[in-house]
Design a protein around this motif. Structure first.
Motif, PDB file in Angstrom:
ATOM      1  N   ALA A  88       0.916  -1.211   0.009  1.00 33.60           N
ATOM      2  CA  ALA A  88       0.029  -0.044  -0.003  1.00 33.60           C
ATOM      3  C   ALA A  88       1.053   1.205   0.019  1.00 33.60           C
ATOM      4  N   GLY A  89       1.871   1.226   0.670  1.00 40.19           N
ATOM      5  CA  GLY A  89       2.924   2.444   0.695  1.00 40.19           C
ATOM      6  C   GLY A  89       3.624   2.384  -0.726  1.00 40.19           C
ATOM      7  N   ALA A  90       3.939   1.517  -1.341  1.00 39.31           N
ATOM      8  CA  ALA A  90       4.403   1.549  -2.495  1.00 39.31           C
ATOM      9  C   ALA A  90       3.562   2.161  -3.485  1.00 39.31           C
ATOM     10  N   LEU A  91       2.192   1.836  -3.450  1.00 36.14           N
ATOM     11  CA  LEU A  91       1.063   2.489  -4.325  1.00 36.14           C
ATOM     12  C   LEU A  91       1.143   3.950  -4.076  1.00 36.14           C
ATOM     13  N   ARG A  92       1.137   4.276  -2.700  1.00 37.66           N
ATOM     14  CA  ARG A  92       1.106   5.812  -2.562  1.00 37.66           C
ATOM     15  C   ARG A  92       2.263   6.608  -2.910  1.00 37.66           C
ATOM     16  N   ASN A  93       3.600   5.986  -2.809  1.00 36.81           N
ATOM     17  CA  ASN A  93       4.731   6.322  -3.669  1.00 36.81           C
ATOM     18  C   ASN A  93       4.559   6.759  -4.911  1.00 36.81           C
ATOM     19  N   VAL A  94       3.761   5.636  -5.559  1.00 33.70           N
ATOM     20  CA  VAL A  94       3.600   5.802  -7.215  1.00 33.70           C
ATOM     21  C   VAL A  94       2.669   7.223  -7.377  1.00 33.70           C
ATOM     22  N   GLY A 121      -7.352   3.181  -9.992  1.00 34.32           N
ATOM     23  CA  GLY A 121      -6.888   4.811 -10.274  1.00 34.32           C
ATOM     24  C   GLY A 121      -5.386   5.061 -10.766  1.00 34.32           C
ATOM     25  N   LEU A 122      -4.393   4.068 -10.414  1.00 28.10           N
ATOM     26  CA  LEU A 122      -3.053   4.173 -10.981  1.00 28.10           C
ATOM     27  C   LEU A 122      -3.199   3.894 -12.519  1.00 28.10           C
ATOM     28  N   LYS A 123      -3.984   2.652 -12.953  1.00 23.57           N
ATOM     29  CA  LYS A 123      -3.903   2.459 -14.450  1.00 23.57           C
ATOM     30  C   LYS A 123      -4.700   3.512 -14.906  1.00 23.57           C
ATOM     31  N   ASN A 124      -5.617   4.105 -14.429  1.00 19.72           N
ATOM     32  CA  ASN A 124      -6.278   5.185 -15.294  1.00 19.72           C
ATOM     33  C   ASN A 124      -5.316   6.487 -15.442  1.00 19.72           C
ATOM     34  N   GLN A 125      -4.310   6.368 -14.551  1.00 20.78           N
ATOM     35  CA  GLN A 125      -3.283   7.528 -15.067  1.00 20.78           C
ATOM     36  C   GLN A 125      -2.257   7.033 -15.889  1.00 20.78           C
TER      37      GLN A 125
END
Length: 158
Positions: free
Chosen positions: A45-51, A103-107
């Motif tokens: 989860a922290g890694a995805l926040r970093n992304v 959300g990340l894939k949409n970006q």
């Protein structure tokens, strides 16, 4: 009186434009690979926040970002109800994680999955993993990371 006012407006406009140019120049276009091979849900989860923070700082238009997963890292995409079908210890793709991933894939973030791990951990990407297509699978996660680095991607291991 009009000439000083116009001059002041021009100076103000130039200053604002220079400030905008400096902000944009602070982070030029970047190519980045995030490497995930661990199964701790808090760390993932922290890694995805970093992304997401990386995207927020640099801007979607200035960033080509890939997340490469292998080994225990595939637990990021493993749905909890499919855990028993695999040799992984955790299935971290709960509803909250799925929302972050979408959300990340949409970006424009690409999530890449190691074929060696799929085979070794007995994972069926179509049934066990969240939102993975055949195009997301790479032959080897570590080889993909090395290939991307050779192509000029910056390496980040959160």
């Amino acid at each position: 009186m009009k000439a000083p006012l116009i001059g002041l407006l021009l100076v103000t406009l130039c200053t604002l434009m220079a400030g905008t140019a400096t902000a944009v120049e602070a982070y030029p276009k970047q190519k980045v690979v995030y490497h995930i091979n661990y199964d701790d849900p808090d760390s993932q989860a922290g890694a995805l926040r970093n992304v997401q923070n990386h995207i927020n700082a640099v801007g979607v238009e200035n960033l080509e970002l890939r997340v490469v997963m292998h080994g225990d890292g595939l637990s990021l995409l493993l749905t909890p109800d499919q855990l028993a079908n695999t040799k992984l210890k955790f299935g971290n793709a709960n509803e909250q994680m799925q929302t972050r991933i979408i959300g990340l894939k949409n970006q424009g973030v690409s999530f890449q999955v190691c074929a060696n791990t799929l085979k070794g951990k007995k994972i069926n990407y179509e049934e066990d993993l969240f939102d993975v297509d055949e195009a997301d699978i790479v032959p080897s996660g570590v080889a993909e990371v090395a290939k991307l680095q050779a192509m000029g991607y910056s390496y980040i291991k959160p």
